[in-house]
Design an enzyme around this catalytic site. Sequence first.
Site, PDB file in Angstrom:
ATOM      1  N   THR A 188      -6.441  -0.617  10.676  1.00 31.40           N
ATOM      2  CA  THR A 188      -7.127  -2.139   9.904  1.00 31.40           C
ATOM      3  C   THR A 188      -8.377  -2.435  10.659  1.00 31.40           C
ATOM      4  OG1 THR A 188      -6.801  -4.459   9.856  1.00 31.40           O
ATOM      5  CG2 THR A 188      -5.687  -3.523  11.779  1.00 31.40           C
ATOM      6  N   GLY A 246     -10.316 -18.007  12.915  1.00 28.22           N
ATOM      7  CA  GLY A 246     -10.378 -16.933  13.461  1.00 28.22           C
ATOM      8  C   GLY A 246     -10.905 -15.797  12.216  1.00 28.22           C
ATOM      9  N   TYR A 273      -2.261  -8.911  15.705  1.00 31.85           N
ATOM     10  CA  TYR A 273      -2.054  -7.890  14.558  1.00 31.85           C
ATOM     11  C   TYR A 273      -2.749  -6.536  14.845  1.00 31.85           C
ATOM     12  CZ  TYR A 273      -2.599  -5.695  10.195  1.00 31.85           C
ATOM     13  OH  TYR A 273      -2.715  -4.564   9.225  1.00 31.85           O
ATOM     14  N   ASN A 298     -10.283  -4.989   3.001  1.00 33.15           N
ATOM     15  CA  ASN A 298      -9.387  -5.703   2.403  1.00 33.15           C
ATOM     16  C   ASN A 298      -8.812  -4.917   0.947  1.00 33.15           C
ATOM     17  OD1 ASN A 298     -11.208  -7.397   3.820  1.00 33.15           O
ATOM     18  ND2 ASN A 298      -9.987  -8.972   2.872  1.00 33.15           N
ATOM     19  N   ASN A 339      12.536  -0.789   5.834  1.00 33.07           N
ATOM     20  CA  ASN A 339      13.805  -1.640   6.205  1.00 33.07           C
ATOM     21  C   ASN A 339      13.841  -2.591   5.207  1.00 33.07           C
ATOM     22  OD1 ASN A 339      11.626  -3.242   6.949  1.00 33.07           O
ATOM     23  ND2 ASN A 339      12.161  -3.244   9.013  1.00 33.07           N
ATOM     24  N   ILE A 390     -10.851 -22.777  -0.957  1.00 29.70           N
ATOM     25  CA  ILE A 390     -11.794 -21.874  -0.355  1.00 29.70           C
ATOM     26  C   ILE A 390     -12.072 -22.376   1.178  1.00 29.70           C
ATOM     27  CG2 ILE A 390     -14.474 -21.537  -0.537  1.00 29.70           C
ATOM     28  CD1 ILE A 390     -14.384 -21.980  -3.521  1.00 29.70           C
ATOM     29  N   PHE A 391     -11.834 -21.263   1.845  1.00 24.00           N
ATOM     30  CA  PHE A 391     -11.783 -21.818   3.376  1.00 24.00           C
ATOM     31  C   PHE A 391     -13.025 -21.666   4.020  1.00 24.00           C
ATOM     32  CE2 PHE A 391      -7.098 -19.751   3.671  1.00 24.00           C
ATOM     33  CZ  PHE A 391      -6.467 -21.061   2.861  1.00 24.00           C
ATOM     34  N   ILE A 450       0.745  -1.163   0.130  1.00 21.40           N
ATOM     35  CA  ILE A 450       0.033  -0.083  -0.017  1.00 21.40           C
ATOM     36  C   ILE A 450       0.794   1.365   0.001  1.00 21.40           C
ATOM     37  CG2 ILE A 450      -1.905   1.163   1.152  1.00 21.40           C
ATOM     38  CD1 ILE A 450      -2.821  -1.369   2.305  1.00 21.40           C
ATOM     39  N   GLY A 507       9.318  -5.145   2.343  1.00 22.11           N
ATOM     40  CA  GLY A 507       9.146  -4.325   0.951  1.00 22.11           C
ATOM     41  C   GLY A 507      10.235  -4.545  -0.141  1.00 22.11           C
TER      42      GLY A 507
HETATM   43  N1  UFG Z   1      -9.502 -17.161   1.644  1.00 24.32           N
HETATM   44  C1  UFG Z   1      -9.900 -18.255   1.020  1.00 24.32           C
HETATM   45  N2  UFG Z   1      -8.776 -18.786   0.556  1.00 24.32           N
HETATM   46  C2  UFG Z   1      -7.277 -18.369   0.445  1.00 24.32           C
HETATM   47  C3  UFG Z   1      -7.113 -16.993   1.283  1.00 24.32           C
HETATM   48  C4  UFG Z   1      -8.322 -16.420   1.821  1.00 24.32           C
HETATM   49  O1  UFG Z   1     -10.955 -18.699   0.977  1.00 24.32           O
HETATM   50  O2  UFG Z   1      -6.629 -18.963  -0.121  1.00 24.32           O
HETATM   51  C5  UFG Z   1     -10.714 -16.300   2.139  1.00 24.32           C
HETATM   52  C6  UFG Z   1     -10.515 -16.040   3.819  1.00 24.32           C
HETATM   53  O3  UFG Z   1     -11.091 -17.113   4.454  1.00 24.32           O
HETATM   54  C7  UFG Z   1     -11.313 -14.638   3.785  1.00 24.32           C
HETATM   55  C8  UFG Z   1     -11.242 -14.108   2.504  1.00 24.32           C
HETATM   56  O4  UFG Z   1     -10.908 -15.141   1.655  1.00 24.32           O
HETATM   57  O5  UFG Z   1     -12.825 -15.000   3.975  1.00 24.32           O
HETATM   58  C9  UFG Z   1     -10.187 -13.000   2.474  1.00 24.32           C
HETATM   59  O6  UFG Z   1      -8.951 -13.365   3.002  1.00 24.32           O
HETATM   60  P1  UFG Z   1      -7.572 -12.666   3.013  1.00 24.32           P
HETATM   61  O7  UFG Z   1      -6.737 -13.493   3.834  1.00 24.32           O
HETATM   62  O8  UFG Z   1      -7.540 -11.974   1.418  1.00 24.32           O
HETATM   63  O9  UFG Z   1      -8.171 -11.198   3.776  1.00 24.32           O
HETATM   64  P2  UFG Z   1      -8.574 -11.125   5.278  1.00 24.32           P
HETATM   65  O10 UFG Z   1      -9.972 -10.670   5.222  1.00 24.32           O
HETATM   66  O11 UFG Z   1      -8.347 -12.088   6.006  1.00 24.32           O
HETATM   67  O12 UFG Z   1      -7.689 -10.144   5.861  1.00 24.32           O
HETATM   68  C10 UFG Z   1      -7.753  -8.721   5.810  1.00 24.32           C
HETATM   69  C11 UFG Z   1      -6.507  -8.006   5.715  1.00 24.32           C
HETATM   70  C12 UFG Z   1      -6.135  -8.237   7.168  1.00 24.32           C
HETATM   71  C13 UFG Z   1      -6.888  -7.615   8.228  1.00 24.32           C
HETATM   72  C14 UFG Z   1      -8.149  -8.521   7.988  1.00 24.32           C
HETATM   73  C15 UFG Z   1      -9.137  -7.934   9.019  1.00 24.32           C
HETATM   74  O13 UFG Z   1      -5.714  -8.609   4.612  1.00 24.32           O
HETATM   75  O14 UFG Z   1      -4.605  -7.327   7.147  1.00 24.32           O
HETATM   76  O15 UFG Z   1      -8.738  -8.154   6.888  1.00 24.32           O
HETATM   77  O16 UFG Z   1      -9.907  -8.912   9.404  1.00 24.32           O
HETATM   78  F1  UFG Z   1      -6.373  -7.886   9.444  1.00 24.32           F
END
Ligand code: UFG
Length: 329
Positions: A118, A285, A142, A171, A33, A208-209, A13, A37
Amino acid sequence: MKTILVAGGAGYIGSHMVALLVEKGYDVVVVDNLRTGHWQAVKGARKLYVGDLRDAAFLDQVFSENKIDGVINFAAYSLVGESVTNPLKYYGNNVAGSQSMLTAMKEHGVDKIVFSSTAATYGEPEKQPIEESDRTDPTNPYGASKLAIEGMLKWCDKAYGIHYVALRYFNAAGSNPEAGIGEDHNPESHLIPLVMKAALGQRSHIGIFGDDYPTADGTCVRDYIHVRDLAEAHLLALEHLEKTGESGIFNLGSGDGYSVKEIIETARRITGREIPAKIEPRRAGDPSVLIASNKKAAEVLGWTPKRGLEEIIADAWTWHSGHPNGYEG
Ligand code: UFG
Protein backbone atom coordinates in the site's frame (compact mmCIF):
# COMPACT_ATOMS: atom_id res chain seq x y z
CA MET A 1 -2.46 -24.88 -17.17
CA LYS A 2 -1.02 -22.97 -14.23
CA THR A 3 -2.68 -23.08 -10.83
CA ILE A 4 -2.69 -19.84 -8.86
CA LEU A 5 -3.69 -19.58 -5.22
CA VAL A 6 -5.45 -16.30 -4.47
CA ALA A 7 -5.64 -15.54 -0.74
CA GLY A 8 -8.32 -12.98 0.00
CA GLY A 9 -9.91 -13.75 -3.36
CA ALA A 10 -13.41 -12.95 -2.06
CA GLY A 11 -12.42 -9.36 -1.27
CA TYR A 12 -12.68 -6.30 -3.48
CA ILE A 13 -9.34 -6.37 -5.29
CA GLY A 14 -8.87 -10.13 -4.89
CA SER A 15 -12.16 -10.92 -6.63
CA HIS A 16 -11.14 -8.78 -9.61
CA MET A 17 -7.88 -10.73 -9.72
CA VAL A 18 -9.77 -14.04 -9.75
CA ALA A 19 -11.99 -12.83 -12.63
CA LEU A 20 -8.93 -11.81 -14.67
CA LEU A 21 -7.07 -15.08 -14.03
CA VAL A 22 -10.14 -17.09 -15.04
CA GLU A 23 -10.54 -14.95 -18.17
CA LYS A 24 -6.89 -15.67 -19.07
CA GLY A 25 -7.33 -19.43 -18.65
CA TYR A 26 -5.61 -19.97 -15.29
CA ASP A 27 -6.77 -22.59 -12.81
CA VAL A 28 -7.69 -20.59 -9.70
CA VAL A 29 -7.94 -21.71 -6.08
CA VAL A 30 -9.15 -19.18 -3.52
CA VAL A 31 -8.70 -19.09 0.23
CA ASP A 32 -10.69 -16.57 2.23
CA ASN A 33 -12.07 -16.49 5.76
CA LEU A 34 -15.07 -14.45 4.50
CA ARG A 35 -14.77 -12.01 7.43
CA THR A 36 -14.78 -9.08 5.04
CA GLY A 37 -15.04 -10.90 1.70
CA HIS A 38 -18.15 -12.21 -0.10
CA TRP A 39 -18.44 -15.71 -1.50
CA GLN A 40 -20.66 -14.29 -4.27
CA ALA A 41 -17.69 -12.25 -5.52
CA VAL A 42 -15.66 -15.37 -6.34
CA LYS A 43 -16.45 -15.98 -10.01
CA GLY A 44 -15.09 -18.95 -11.91
CA ALA A 45 -12.51 -20.21 -9.40
CA ARG A 46 -12.19 -24.00 -9.29
CA LYS A 47 -12.43 -24.03 -5.52
CA LEU A 48 -13.07 -21.66 -2.62
CA TYR A 49 -11.57 -22.84 0.65
CA VAL A 50 -13.11 -21.00 3.58
CA GLY A 51 -10.59 -20.68 6.37
CA ASP A 52 -7.95 -18.51 7.97
CA LEU A 53 -4.35 -18.12 6.79
CA ARG A 54 -3.18 -18.38 10.38
CA ASP A 55 -4.54 -21.93 10.56
CA ALA A 56 -1.43 -23.90 9.53
CA ALA A 57 -3.30 -27.22 9.16
CA PHE A 58 -5.87 -25.57 6.89
CA LEU A 59 -3.19 -24.06 4.63
CA ASP A 60 -1.29 -27.34 4.58
CA GLN A 61 -4.45 -29.04 3.30
CA VAL A 62 -4.87 -26.42 0.55
CA PHE A 63 -1.27 -26.85 -0.62
CA SER A 64 -1.48 -30.65 -0.38
CA GLU A 65 -4.69 -30.89 -2.41
CA ASN A 66 -3.52 -28.56 -5.19
CA LYS A 67 -0.26 -28.21 -7.10
CA ILE A 68 0.19 -24.47 -6.66
CA ASP A 69 2.47 -22.64 -9.11
CA GLY A 70 2.20 -19.18 -7.55
CA VAL A 71 0.46 -17.26 -4.79
CA ILE A 72 -1.20 -13.85 -4.80
CA ASN A 73 -1.91 -12.65 -1.28
CA PHE A 74 -4.64 -10.03 -0.80
CA ALA A 75 -5.84 -11.31 2.57
CA ALA A 76 -5.67 -8.46 5.11
CA TYR A 77 -7.61 -6.03 7.22
CA SER A 78 -7.40 -2.61 5.61
CA LEU A 79 -9.20 0.03 7.65
CA VAL A 80 -6.69 2.73 8.50
CA GLY A 81 -8.73 4.25 11.35
CA GLU A 82 -9.45 0.89 12.97
CA SER A 83 -5.75 0.00 12.79
CA VAL A 84 -4.92 3.01 14.96
CA THR A 85 -7.34 1.96 17.71
CA ASN A 86 -6.63 -1.77 17.39
CA PRO A 87 -3.04 -2.28 16.14
CA LEU A 88 -2.80 -5.87 17.41
CA LYS A 89 -5.70 -6.87 15.18
CA TYR A 90 -3.65 -5.63 12.21
CA TYR A 91 -0.31 -7.15 13.18
CA GLY A 92 -2.10 -10.32 14.27
CA ASN A 93 -4.03 -10.83 11.03
CA ASN A 94 -1.91 -9.18 8.36
CA VAL A 95 1.61 -10.04 9.53
CA ALA A 96 0.85 -13.43 11.09
CA GLY A 97 -1.34 -14.41 8.11
CA SER A 98 1.48 -13.66 5.65
CA GLN A 99 3.99 -15.44 7.88
CA SER A 100 1.80 -18.52 7.86
CA MET A 101 1.41 -18.34 4.06
CA LEU A 102 5.18 -18.06 3.55
CA THR A 103 5.73 -21.01 5.89
CA ALA A 104 3.32 -23.16 3.86
CA MET A 105 4.99 -22.03 0.61
CA LYS A 106 8.41 -22.98 1.97
CA GLU A 107 7.17 -26.38 3.10
CA HIS A 108 5.50 -27.11 -0.23
CA GLY A 109 8.26 -25.73 -2.45
CA VAL A 110 6.26 -22.83 -3.93
CA ASP A 111 8.62 -19.98 -4.77
CA LYS A 112 6.55 -17.13 -6.23
CA ILE A 113 4.31 -14.66 -4.40
CA VAL A 114 2.71 -11.38 -5.39
CA PHE A 115 1.78 -9.34 -2.35
CA SER A 116 -0.71 -6.48 -1.85
CA SER A 117 1.11 -3.60 -0.27
CA THR A 118 0.00 0.00 0.00
CA ALA A 119 0.89 3.65 -0.44
CA ALA A 120 0.35 3.84 3.33
CA THR A 121 3.89 2.43 3.69
CA TYR A 122 5.20 5.90 2.78
CA GLY A 123 3.29 7.86 5.43
CA GLU A 124 3.66 11.61 4.87
CA PRO A 125 5.57 11.71 1.56
CA GLU A 126 8.85 13.59 1.08
CA LYS A 127 7.98 14.61 -2.48
CA GLN A 128 5.53 14.06 -5.37
CA PRO A 129 5.26 11.90 -7.33
CA ILE A 130 6.31 9.22 -4.85
CA GLU A 131 9.01 6.79 -5.97
CA GLU A 132 9.62 3.33 -4.55
CA SER A 133 13.00 4.39 -3.17
CA ASP A 134 11.47 7.24 -1.14
CA ARG A 135 11.40 7.10 2.65
CA THR A 136 8.89 4.69 4.18
CA ASP A 137 7.56 5.93 7.51
CA PRO A 138 3.95 4.81 7.96
CA THR A 139 1.66 6.99 10.04
CA ASN A 140 -0.70 4.14 10.99
CA PRO A 141 -0.48 0.45 11.98
CA TYR A 142 -2.16 -0.66 8.75
CA GLY A 143 0.73 0.77 6.70
CA ALA A 144 3.23 -0.47 9.30
CA SER A 145 1.83 -4.02 9.09
CA LYS A 146 2.26 -4.01 5.29
CA LEU A 147 5.79 -2.62 5.55
CA ALA A 148 6.65 -5.33 8.09
CA ILE A 149 5.47 -7.96 5.58
CA GLU A 150 7.62 -6.39 2.84
CA GLY A 151 10.57 -6.88 5.21
CA MET A 152 9.59 -10.49 5.89
CA LEU A 153 9.37 -11.13 2.13
CA LYS A 154 12.85 -9.72 1.58
CA TRP A 155 14.40 -12.02 4.18
CA CYS A 156 12.44 -15.08 3.01
CA ASP A 157 13.73 -14.44 -0.50
CA LYS A 158 17.34 -14.46 0.76
CA ALA A 159 16.90 -17.45 3.06
CA TYR A 160 14.52 -19.72 1.17
CA GLY A 161 14.56 -18.42 -2.42
CA ILE A 162 10.88 -17.40 -2.34
CA HIS A 163 10.74 -14.62 -4.93
CA TYR A 164 8.22 -11.83 -4.47
CA VAL A 165 6.70 -8.76 -6.00
CA ALA A 166 5.15 -6.31 -3.53
CA LEU A 167 2.69 -3.90 -5.13
CA ARG A 168 2.03 -0.63 -3.36
CA TYR A 169 -1.49 0.38 -4.37
CA PHE A 170 -2.65 3.95 -4.38
CA ASN A 171 -6.45 4.48 -4.40
CA ALA A 172 -8.18 1.47 -5.94
CA ALA A 173 -11.65 2.10 -7.39
CA GLY A 174 -14.04 1.00 -10.15
CA SER A 175 -15.56 -2.42 -10.85
CA ASN A 176 -15.86 -5.15 -13.47
CA PRO A 177 -19.39 -4.84 -14.90
CA GLU A 178 -18.99 -7.87 -17.22
CA ALA A 179 -18.07 -10.12 -14.31
CA GLY A 180 -20.75 -8.51 -12.10
CA ILE A 181 -18.35 -7.68 -9.27
CA GLY A 182 -17.54 -4.46 -7.44
CA GLU A 183 -16.72 -2.81 -4.14
CA ASP A 184 -18.76 -3.85 -1.09
CA HIS A 185 -17.17 -2.94 2.22
CA ASN A 186 -19.01 -2.85 5.51
CA PRO A 187 -18.44 -0.31 6.94
CA GLU A 188 -17.54 1.66 3.81
CA SER A 189 -14.99 4.43 4.32
CA HIS A 190 -13.65 5.11 0.81
CA LEU A 191 -14.51 8.24 -1.10
CA ILE A 192 -15.79 6.92 -4.45
CA PRO A 193 -18.24 4.30 -3.10
CA LEU A 194 -19.54 6.84 -0.58
CA VAL A 195 -20.08 9.38 -3.37
CA MET A 196 -22.00 6.67 -5.27
CA LYS A 197 -24.18 6.02 -2.21
CA ALA A 198 -24.91 9.75 -1.96
CA ALA A 199 -25.82 9.72 -5.68
CA LEU A 200 -28.25 6.86 -5.00
CA GLY A 201 -29.81 8.78 -2.10
CA GLN A 202 -28.65 6.15 0.41
CA ARG A 203 -26.76 8.93 2.19
CA SER A 204 -27.99 12.48 2.55
CA HIS A 205 -24.67 13.92 1.33
CA ILE A 206 -20.95 13.29 0.96
CA GLY A 207 -18.76 14.91 3.60
CA ILE A 208 -15.62 16.60 2.27
CA PHE A 209 -12.96 16.04 4.92
CA GLY A 210 -11.27 19.45 4.98
CA ASP A 211 -11.00 22.21 2.38
CA ASP A 212 -7.98 24.00 3.81
CA TYR A 213 -5.21 21.74 2.53
CA PRO A 214 -2.37 23.28 0.51
CA THR A 215 -3.85 22.09 -2.82
CA ALA A 216 -5.44 23.99 -5.73
CA ASP A 217 -9.01 23.76 -4.36
CA GLY A 218 -8.11 23.06 -0.71
CA THR A 219 -9.24 19.41 -0.74
CA CYS A 220 -6.98 16.33 -0.62
CA VAL A 221 -5.50 14.99 -3.83
CA ARG A 222 -5.24 11.24 -4.47
CA ASP A 223 -4.16 8.95 -7.28
CA TYR A 224 -7.16 6.79 -8.27
CA ILE A 225 -6.42 3.58 -10.12
CA HIS A 226 -8.91 1.25 -11.76
CA VAL A 227 -9.17 -2.10 -9.99
CA ARG A 228 -8.94 -3.90 -13.36
CA ASP A 229 -5.63 -2.14 -14.08
CA LEU A 230 -4.45 -3.27 -10.65
CA ALA A 231 -5.38 -6.87 -11.43
CA GLU A 232 -3.50 -6.71 -14.74
CA ALA A 233 -0.38 -5.54 -12.89
CA HIS A 234 -0.48 -8.65 -10.68
CA LEU A 235 -0.55 -10.90 -13.70
CA LEU A 236 2.44 -9.09 -15.21
CA ALA A 237 4.18 -9.40 -11.83
CA LEU A 238 3.64 -13.18 -11.81
CA GLU A 239 4.96 -13.44 -15.36
CA HIS A 240 7.95 -11.29 -14.37
CA LEU A 241 8.72 -13.63 -11.46
CA GLU A 242 8.45 -16.63 -13.71
CA LYS A 243 10.74 -15.14 -16.36
CA THR A 244 13.37 -13.48 -14.20
CA GLY A 245 12.98 -14.70 -10.60
CA GLU A 246 13.77 -11.12 -9.59
CA SER A 247 11.95 -9.77 -6.56
CA GLY A 248 10.89 -6.13 -6.37
CA ILE A 249 8.59 -3.45 -5.02
CA PHE A 250 6.41 -1.37 -7.33
CA ASN A 251 3.96 1.49 -7.02
CA LEU A 252 0.62 0.98 -8.72
CA GLY A 253 -0.98 4.31 -9.47
CA SER A 254 -2.02 6.32 -12.50
CA GLY A 255 0.48 9.11 -11.92
CA ASP A 256 -2.42 11.62 -11.96
CA GLY A 257 -3.91 13.31 -8.93
CA TYR A 258 -7.54 14.38 -8.43
CA SER A 259 -8.97 16.36 -5.54
CA VAL A 260 -12.00 15.30 -3.50
CA LYS A 261 -13.99 18.11 -5.15
CA GLU A 262 -12.92 16.94 -8.63
CA ILE A 263 -14.10 13.42 -7.83
CA ILE A 264 -17.50 14.70 -6.72
CA GLU A 265 -17.81 16.94 -9.82
CA THR A 266 -16.91 14.06 -12.15
CA ALA A 267 -19.40 11.80 -10.37
CA ARG A 268 -22.15 14.42 -10.76
CA ARG A 269 -21.47 14.61 -14.48
CA ILE A 270 -21.36 10.85 -15.02
CA THR A 271 -24.33 9.89 -12.84
CA GLY A 272 -26.47 12.90 -13.69
CA ARG A 273 -27.35 13.06 -9.99
CA GLU A 274 -27.11 16.07 -7.75
CA ILE A 275 -24.83 14.54 -5.01
CA PRO A 276 -25.07 17.05 -2.15
CA ALA A 277 -21.69 17.73 -0.48
CA LYS A 278 -20.76 19.41 2.80
CA ILE A 279 -17.41 20.57 4.10
CA GLU A 280 -16.53 18.69 7.28
CA PRO A 281 -13.45 18.71 9.54
CA ARG A 282 -10.22 17.10 8.38
CA ARG A 283 -9.85 13.36 9.02
CA ALA A 284 -6.88 12.59 11.24
CA GLY A 285 -3.79 11.30 9.44
CA ASP A 286 -4.76 12.25 5.85
CA PRO A 287 -1.73 13.46 3.83
CA SER A 288 -2.70 16.38 1.56
CA VAL A 289 -1.37 14.82 -1.68
CA LEU A 290 -0.49 11.23 -2.66
CA ILE A 291 0.53 10.66 -6.28
CA ALA A 292 2.48 7.66 -7.55
CA SER A 293 5.36 7.57 -9.90
CA ASN A 294 4.53 4.48 -11.97
CA LYS A 295 7.74 4.56 -14.01
CA LYS A 296 9.30 1.52 -12.37
CA ALA A 297 6.23 -0.66 -12.99
CA ALA A 298 6.20 0.53 -16.62
CA GLU A 299 9.90 -0.15 -17.16
CA VAL A 300 10.25 -3.47 -15.33
CA LEU A 301 6.79 -5.05 -15.53
CA GLY A 302 5.61 -3.38 -18.74
CA TRP A 303 2.50 -2.13 -16.92
CA THR A 304 0.66 1.01 -17.87
CA PRO A 305 -2.85 1.74 -16.64
CA LYS A 306 -5.41 1.79 -19.45
CA ARG A 307 -8.42 3.26 -17.69
CA GLY A 308 -8.85 6.88 -16.57
CA LEU A 309 -10.99 8.58 -13.95
CA GLU A 310 -14.13 8.71 -16.11
CA GLU A 311 -14.09 4.94 -16.61
CA ILE A 312 -13.35 4.38 -12.92
CA ILE A 313 -16.39 6.39 -11.89
CA ALA A 314 -18.62 5.05 -14.68
CA ASP A 315 -17.80 1.47 -13.66
CA ALA A 316 -18.29 2.28 -9.96
CA TRP A 317 -21.71 3.73 -10.87
CA THR A 318 -22.69 0.64 -12.89
CA TRP A 319 -21.87 -1.53 -9.88
CA HIS A 320 -23.48 0.59 -7.18
CA SER A 321 -26.63 1.47 -9.13
CA GLY A 322 -27.07 -2.19 -10.14
CA HIS A 323 -26.29 -3.54 -6.65
CA PRO A 324 -27.57 -0.90 -4.20
CA ASN A 325 -27.21 -3.39 -1.35
CA GLY A 326 -23.91 -4.84 -2.56
CA TYR A 327 -23.76 -8.62 -2.78
CA GLU A 328 -26.80 -8.95 -0.52
CA GLY A 329 -29.21 -8.13 -3.30
N1 UFG B 1 -12.71 11.54 1.89
C1 UFG B 1 -13.67 12.50 2.08
N2 UFG B 1 -14.90 12.08 2.52
C2 UFG B 1 -15.21 10.78 2.76
C3 UFG B 1 -14.21 9.81 2.55
C4 UFG B 1 -12.97 10.22 2.12
O1 UFG B 1 -13.45 13.69 1.90
O2 UFG B 1 -16.35 10.50 3.18
C5 UFG B 1 -11.41 11.98 1.39
C6 UFG B 1 -10.26 11.58 2.32
O3 UFG B 1 -10.06 12.57 3.28
C7 UFG B 1 -9.11 11.45 1.31
C8 UFG B 1 -9.80 11.02 0.01
O4 UFG B 1 -11.16 11.32 0.18
O5 UFG B 1 -8.52 12.67 1.10
C9 UFG B 1 -9.66 9.54 -0.26
O6 UFG B 1 -10.04 8.83 0.92
P1 UFG B 1 -10.21 7.26 0.95
O7 UFG B 1 -10.65 6.91 2.34
O8 UFG B 1 -11.07 6.83 -0.19
O9 UFG B 1 -8.77 6.72 0.66
P2 UFG B 1 -7.39 7.03 1.42
O10 UFG B 1 -6.58 7.89 0.48
O11 UFG B 1 -7.57 7.51 2.79
O12 UFG B 1 -6.86 5.56 1.57
C10 UFG B 1 -6.17 4.89 0.57
C11 UFG B 1 -6.41 3.40 0.69
C12 UFG B 1 -5.87 2.89 2.00
C13 UFG B 1 -4.43 3.31 2.13
C14 UFG B 1 -4.28 4.80 1.97
C15 UFG B 1 -2.84 5.22 1.96
O13 UFG B 1 -7.78 3.12 0.62
O14 UFG B 1 -5.93 1.48 2.00
O15 UFG B 1 -4.82 5.20 0.72
O16 UFG B 1 -2.72 6.49 2.47
F1 UFG B 1 -3.95 2.97 3.35
